[in-house]
Motif scaffolding. Sequence first.
Motif, PDB file in Angstrom:
ATOM      1  N   ASP A  16       1.426  -1.173   0.177  1.00 26.04           N
ATOM      2  CA  ASP A  16      -0.306   0.253   0.196  1.00 26.04           C
ATOM      3  C   ASP A  16       0.749   1.448   0.213  1.00 26.04           C
ATOM      4  N   LEU A  17       1.552   1.355  -0.696  1.00 22.32           N
ATOM      5  CA  LEU A  17       2.558   2.132  -1.219  1.00 22.32           C
ATOM      6  C   LEU A  17       2.094   3.796  -1.361  1.00 22.32           C
ATOM      7  N   ASP A  18       0.541   4.488  -1.377  1.00 21.87           N
ATOM      8  CA  ASP A  18       0.150   5.479  -1.356  1.00 21.87           C
ATOM      9  C   ASP A  18      -0.384   5.757  -0.020  1.00 21.87           C
ATOM     10  N   THR A  19      -1.131   5.244   0.858  1.00 21.15           N
ATOM     11  CA  THR A  19      -1.276   5.249   1.674  1.00 21.15           C
ATOM     12  C   THR A  19       0.459   5.470   2.745  1.00 21.15           C
ATOM     13  N   LEU A  20       1.732   4.580   2.183  1.00 20.17           N
ATOM     14  CA  LEU A  20       2.892   4.879   2.839  1.00 20.17           C
ATOM     15  C   LEU A  20       3.778   6.273   2.610  1.00 20.17           C
ATOM     16  N   TYR A  21       2.978   6.541   0.990  1.00 16.50           N
ATOM     17  CA  TYR A  21       3.457   8.166   0.783  1.00 16.50           C
ATOM     18  C   TYR A  21       2.636   8.905   1.310  1.00 16.50           C
ATOM     19  N   THR A  22       1.962   8.613   1.735  1.00 11.00           N
ATOM     20  CA  THR A  22       0.570   9.971   2.684  1.00 11.00           C
ATOM     21  C   THR A  22       1.425  10.128   3.676  1.00 11.00           C
ATOM     22  N   SER A  23       1.515   9.179   4.555  1.00 11.09           N
ATOM     23  CA  SER A  23       1.840   9.338   5.913  1.00 11.09           C
ATOM     24  C   SER A  23       3.181  10.321   5.893  1.00 11.09           C
ATOM     25  N   LEU A  24       4.125  10.041   5.152  1.00 12.48           N
ATOM     26  CA  LEU A  24       5.320  10.358   4.754  1.00 12.48           C
ATOM     27  C   LEU A  24       5.461  11.279   4.328  1.00 12.48           C
ATOM     28  N   GLU A  25       3.934  12.205   3.573  1.00  9.83           N
ATOM     29  CA  GLU A  25       4.586  13.180   3.364  1.00  9.83           C
ATOM     30  C   GLU A  25       3.821  14.615   4.447  1.00  9.83           C
ATOM     31  N   THR A  26       2.511  13.972   4.900  1.00 11.15           N
ATOM     32  CA  THR A  26       2.379  14.546   6.181  1.00 11.15           C
ATOM     33  C   THR A  26       3.325  14.835   7.777  1.00 11.15           C
ATOM     34  N   ALA A  27       4.037  13.392   7.611  1.00 10.20           N
ATOM     35  CA  ALA A  27       5.180  13.797   8.405  1.00 10.20           C
ATOM     36  C   ALA A  27       6.065  14.605   8.274  1.00 10.20           C
ATOM     37  N   GLU A  28       6.762  14.834   6.674  1.00  6.48           N
ATOM     38  CA  GLU A  28       7.241  15.980   6.462  1.00  6.48           C
ATOM     39  C   GLU A  28       6.530  17.351   6.566  1.00  6.48           C
ATOM     40  N   ASN A  29       5.139  17.236   6.681  1.00  7.34           N
ATOM     41  CA  ASN A  29       4.637  18.862   6.550  1.00  7.34           C
ATOM     42  C   ASN A  29       4.586  19.633   8.015  1.00  7.34           C
ATOM     43  N   ARG A  52      11.576  12.653  -4.270  1.00  5.91           N
ATOM     44  CA  ARG A  52      12.897  11.928  -4.781  1.00  5.91           C
ATOM     45  C   ARG A  52      11.836  10.403  -4.178  1.00  5.91           C
ATOM     46  N   TYR A  53      10.918  10.504  -2.939  1.00 10.19           N
ATOM     47  CA  TYR A  53      10.281   9.206  -2.588  1.00 10.19           C
ATOM     48  C   TYR A  53       9.366   8.549  -3.522  1.00 10.19           C
ATOM     49  N   LYS A  54       8.822   9.456  -4.470  1.00  8.74           N
ATOM     50  CA  LYS A  54       7.689   9.434  -5.538  1.00  8.74           C
ATOM     51  C   LYS A  54       8.603   8.288  -6.814  1.00  8.74           C
ATOM     52  N   THR A  55       9.787   9.289  -6.570  1.00  6.17           N
ATOM     53  CA  THR A  55      10.349   7.996  -7.961  1.00  6.17           C
ATOM     54  C   THR A  55      10.957   6.416  -7.165  1.00  6.17           C
ATOM     55  N   GLN A  56      11.598   6.886  -6.213  1.00  6.67           N
ATOM     56  CA  GLN A  56      11.745   5.408  -5.184  1.00  6.67           C
ATOM     57  C   GLN A  56      10.718   4.635  -5.028  1.00  6.67           C
ATOM     58  N   PHE A  57       9.557   4.851  -5.363  1.00  7.87           N
ATOM     59  CA  PHE A  57       8.626   4.010  -4.461  1.00  7.87           C
ATOM     60  C   PHE A  57       7.820   3.812  -6.465  1.00  7.87           C
ATOM     61  N   THR A  58       8.004   4.672  -6.969  1.00  9.67           N
ATOM     62  CA  THR A  58       7.109   3.939  -8.623  1.00  9.67           C
ATOM     63  C   THR A  58       8.167   3.257  -8.762  1.00  9.67           C
ATOM     64  N   ASN A  59      10.128   3.151  -8.717  1.00  7.90           N
ATOM     65  CA  ASN A  59      11.047   2.222  -9.331  1.00  7.90           C
ATOM     66  C   ASN A  59      10.472   0.999  -9.086  1.00  7.90           C
ATOM     67  N   LEU A  60      10.203   0.711  -7.065  1.00  7.25           N
ATOM     68  CA  LEU A  60      10.284   0.213  -6.368  1.00  7.25           C
ATOM     69  C   LEU A  60       9.020  -1.394  -6.974  1.00  7.25           C
ATOM     70  N   SER A  61       7.548  -0.458  -7.403  1.00  3.72           N
ATOM     71  CA  SER A  61       6.486  -0.756  -7.758  1.00  3.72           C
ATOM     72  C   SER A  61       7.232  -1.411  -9.030  1.00  3.72           C
ATOM     73  N   THR A  62       7.649  -1.399 -10.072  1.00  2.00           N
ATOM     74  CA  THR A  62       8.141  -1.231 -11.168  1.00  2.00           C
ATOM     75  C   THR A  62       8.858  -2.765 -11.051  1.00  2.00           C
ATOM     76  N   LEU A  63       9.622  -2.504  -9.809  1.00  3.69           N
ATOM     77  CA  LEU A  63      10.920  -3.878  -9.926  1.00  3.69           C
ATOM     78  C   LEU A  63       9.254  -5.172  -9.215  1.00  3.69           C
ATOM     79  N   ILE A  64       9.143  -5.049  -8.265  1.00  7.59           N
ATOM     80  CA  ILE A  64       7.876  -5.629  -7.727  1.00  7.59           C
ATOM     81  C   ILE A  64       7.208  -6.191  -8.706  1.00  7.59           C
ATOM     82  N   ASN A  65       6.807  -4.977  -9.912  1.00  9.89           N
ATOM     83  CA  ASN A  65       5.837  -6.208 -10.609  1.00  9.89           C
ATOM     84  C   ASN A  65       6.503  -6.665 -11.877  1.00  9.89           C
ATOM     85  N   SER A  66       7.588  -6.281 -11.988  1.00 11.35           N
ATOM     86  CA  SER A  66       8.433  -7.162 -12.939  1.00 11.35           C
ATOM     87  C   SER A  66       9.094  -8.896 -12.530  1.00 11.35           C
ATOM     88  N   LEU A  67       9.325  -8.503 -10.953  1.00 10.70           N
ATOM     89  CA  LEU A  67       9.318  -9.946 -10.731  1.00 10.70           C
ATOM     90  C   LEU A  67       8.821 -10.709 -10.391  1.00 10.70           C
TER      91      LEU A  67
END
Length: 487
Positions: free
Chosen positions: A19-32, A454-469
């Motif tokens: 659930d990368l969407d939720t994780l991303y939102t949580s990180l954004e809230t923490a940063e703000n 940067r988080y978005k790029t990392q999450f996108t890359n992670l999602s792409t890698l997992i999809n590839s695997l």
Amino acid sequence: MASTSSGSISSLGVGTTLDLDTLYTSLETAENTKLTAITEQQTSYTAKLTAYSSLASAMSSLQTAMTALTKTATFTATAVTSTNTAFTATTDATASTGDFNVTVEQIAKAQSLLSGTFSSTTTKLGGTTTDGTRTLSISQGSGDPITITLKDSQTTLSGIASAINASGANVSASIITASSGESHLLLTSKTTGTDGDMTLTVTGDDTLQGLIGYDSTSTDTQNFTVQTASQNAKFSINGVSMERSSNTVSDALTGVTLNLKAASSSTSGETLTVGASTDTTLAAVKAFVTAYNSLQTTIANVTAYTAVDAGDDQSSSNGALLGDNTVRTVQTRLASMLSSVQGSGTYSILSQLGITTNTTKTSAGAVGTLSLDEDKLKTALTTNPQAVSEFFIGDGETTGLATTMSSKLTDMLSTTAGKEGIIQNAKDGVQSTIDDLADRYEKMEATIEATMARYKTQFTNLSTLINSLNNTSSYLTQQFSTDSSSS
């Protein structure tokens, strides 16, 4: 605050069990939250700036009140204490106290003239002229005459009256209509005295001149009768005879303006009594006390403290300048001046004038407010006004309560470049902090945006890698299944 639209992160984790969407939102809230801390500081310092402005306003009001007490006129005011019938009088600070005998022989009157009778107010009275106009001149005293151009249509009685009234002449014109229906033109000088006597001359129209021309010195030009004869006011002060064109006389007795009403009922005249007035001084001292107490209330508001239980956060109702050194300095300096001894005269401390410092808090939480005993102050002003003046004014430069306090307030409130007072320096410091916080906010916002990108790029890359695997895993599983069924 820095943010990324939900549409741009909605695909994070698609095809995975994460659930990368939720994780991303949580990180954004923490940063703000880093921005929230800055915003809270901005709010706090903006409140300080507003509080300093309120403090400066209250100090300015006190300065105004103290400045009034540095003026000699505040302590030398006079008033008419007698009741007179033939005249009334007012005084200013230059008037001398004492009794003066005033006898009014006659009051000034304005001349009024009444024309002969006319059967109509709308019938043209003028004769024939080459250009259809004629000139009416009205002279009074030694001044330049007022000239009025009358067209043919303006030679009616109503037209003449209207033209005179619109001309700006020192004469008012009215029409009086008798019960018989006949009308008269009434002219009245707007000023009293013989200098207001009128002369009317019509040039370019002998017919109209023969109807409304008037010259009191010429037996040939008597088209008006004198209804009220002009006269100057005649009166005497302490036996000195005087004559004026007006009933308002301000140049006969220094500092006194007489308004003559009628001839004196007795040849011995009336007594005009001018005495010292305590009202002006009392009002000025009351204004000082009120302004000082208002300042203490303002200080109480901007430094208010609400107690909380141990471990709890500070109350949001605390004053913006709680514990502020600038406020303490202002309060201490002024209180010290109030308690200082002023010279060695009859009155050297405020309490001798009925002004004392309260030792208890007011309902608004103000401390050190002043109370005024008006009776005690009036006694001091009546018995020794000069000593009261010396207490407040001193030498007008370095001594005297009002003089020194007014000067101190001027220094503390100064906004002159290079000579900024304590308030302006404090405001400048707060404004500088507000400006720094604005810069910090912008920089932090940029940092957060970069971090989230940067988080978005990392999450996108992670999602792409997992999809590839996952795709590889599915392919291998399918291949193994195919091999197994063919053997």
